[in-house]
Write an enzyme that holds these catalytic residues in place. Structure first.
Site, PDB file in Angstrom:
ATOM      1  N   ASP A  47       0.908  -1.071   0.050  1.00 37.11           N
ATOM      2  CA  ASP A  47       0.126   0.082   0.062  1.00 37.11           C
ATOM      3  C   ASP A  47       0.826   1.125   0.055  1.00 37.11           C
ATOM      4  OD1 ASP A  47       0.843  -0.121   2.582  1.00 37.11           O
ATOM      5  OD2 ASP A  47      -1.101  -0.230   3.518  1.00 37.11           O
ATOM      6  N   SER A  48       2.247   0.921  -0.034  1.00 37.16           N
ATOM      7  CA  SER A  48       3.026   2.287  -0.262  1.00 37.16           C
ATOM      8  C   SER A  48       2.685   2.772  -1.762  1.00 37.16           C
ATOM      9  CB  SER A  48       4.469   1.714  -0.264  1.00 37.16           C
ATOM     10  OG  SER A  48       4.668   0.590  -1.099  1.00 37.16           O
ATOM     11  N   GLU A 117      -0.899  -5.476   8.880  1.00 38.10           N
ATOM     12  CA  GLU A 117      -0.086  -4.974   9.821  1.00 38.10           C
ATOM     13  C   GLU A 117      -0.704  -5.160  11.300  1.00 38.10           C
ATOM     14  OE1 GLU A 117       0.635  -0.789   9.167  1.00 38.10           O
ATOM     15  OE2 GLU A 117       1.066  -1.059   6.997  1.00 38.10           O
ATOM     16  N   GLU A 184       9.701  -4.083  10.201  1.00 37.80           N
ATOM     17  CA  GLU A 184      10.168  -2.781   9.379  1.00 37.80           C
ATOM     18  C   GLU A 184      10.648  -1.852  10.677  1.00 37.80           C
ATOM     19  OE1 GLU A 184       7.349  -0.939   7.057  1.00 37.80           O
ATOM     20  OE2 GLU A 184       8.378   0.841   6.882  1.00 37.80           O
TER      21      GLU A 184
HETATM   22  O1  KIV Z   1       3.697  -0.958   1.431  1.00 34.05           O
HETATM   23  C1  KIV Z   1       4.727  -1.569   1.602  1.00 34.05           C
HETATM   24  O2  KIV Z   1       5.557  -1.431   0.552  1.00 34.05           O
HETATM   25  C2  KIV Z   1       5.503  -2.165   2.695  1.00 34.05           C
HETATM   26  C3  KIV Z   1       6.829  -2.330   2.544  1.00 34.05           C
HETATM   27  C4  KIV Z   1       7.554  -1.113   3.124  1.00 34.05           C
HETATM   28  C5  KIV Z   1       7.263  -3.345   3.500  1.00 34.05           C
HETATM   29  O3  KIV Z   1       4.673  -2.666   3.342  1.00 34.05           O
END
Ligand code: KIV
Length: 266
Positions: A47-48, A117, A184
């Site tokens: 979700d980044s 998460e 993380e």
């Molecule tokens: O959303 C993402 O890209 C992530 C990574 C930073 C582990 O959760």
């Protein structure tokens, strides 16, 4: 004839054999093709994408439909890497909702594993997903969906109490049924302890060299980043093209060269 997908069992065997697992985020077909060619074992539709693709300040506004759309783009060209798709903020408030969201990511998006998460609060959802045959990746340490509660993107697990909480959550998640854990932004020593204490593979980002594998945001390793956390390394240097940069990341992960101390927290 499509290539065979990397399986959860193979990831476990890699951990047992001490072979490092490489993972890159991917949100579209072109980068997926490049990451596959570089030899990653895991593709994370993170979700980044809310930040690096959509230009938002956090991952919170990303919707389930957007995650499905990007996962589908990745799934169309995936060959052998296993696709892990993030469950976005507020898409897994209850175990029932978690099942529905994960089901959509898999059926409509083509995800092969879902990531959520949280620790203690997510145990029942993990149990439910796992009991339905859905591979689950946990995510501890810095949890970007909780950025407002955490007060920013900071290193987590410093101090005995905070470290013990992460260790306890990791064990509880494993007992509940996770197949993989992303850790993380935690000190390297804590990540090493968590990695040793779990049977399932631990993939680090800003968690030092002792984890079973590494993940980075694909734009970050190409120097296309708006933010510059300590753990990010630009591989598009020294005359490399994009394909060579991705291959260099995979090779450095395999060789245990990345991350070094400069890209880790003590
Ligand atoms: O959303 C993402 O890209 C992530 C990574 C930073 C582990 O959760």
């Amino acid at each position: 004839m499509p290539n065979k997908t990397i399986t959860v069992k193979q990831l476990l065997e890699m951990k047992q054999a001490g072979r490092k697992i490489s993972c890159l985020t991917s949100y579209d077909a072109s980068f997926t093709q490049l990451a596959e060619d570089a030899g990653v074992e895991l593709l994370l539709v993170g979700d980044s994408l809310g930040m690096v693709v959509q230009g938002r300040e956090s991952t919170l506004p990303v919707t389930l439909d957007e995650m499905i759309y990007h996962t589908r783009n990745v799934a169309r060209v995936r060959q052998s890497a296993l696709i892990v798709a993030d469950m976005p903020f507020m898409s897994y408030r209850t175990p029932v909702q978690a099942l529905e969201s994960a089901g959509r990511l898999m059926k409509e998006g083509g995800a092969q594993m879902v990531k959520l998460e949280g620790g203690a609060s997510q145990l029942e959802s993990v149990r439910q997903l796992s009991s339905q045959g859905i591979p689950v990746c946990g995510h501890l340490g810095l949890q970007p969906q909780s950025v407002h509660k955490l007060g920013g993107y900071r290193v987590q697990g410093r101090g005995t109490l905070a470290a013990d909480a992460i260790k306890g959550d990791a064990r509880a998640l494993e007992q509940a049924g996770i197949d993989l854990l992303v850790l993380e932004c935690v000190p390297s020593g804590l990540a090493a302890e968590v990695t040793q204490s779990l049977t399932v593979p631990v993939i680090g980002i800003g968690a030092g060299a002792a984890t079973d594998g590494q993940v980075l945001v694909i734009y970050d390793i190409l120097g296309m980043n708006l933010h510059h956390p300590r753990f990010v390394k630009n591989y598009l240097v020294g005359g490399r093209n994009i394909q060579q940069a991705l291959a260099a990341f995979v090779q450095e992960v395999r060789d245990g060269v990345f991350p070094d101390e400069e890209h880790s927290y003590q």
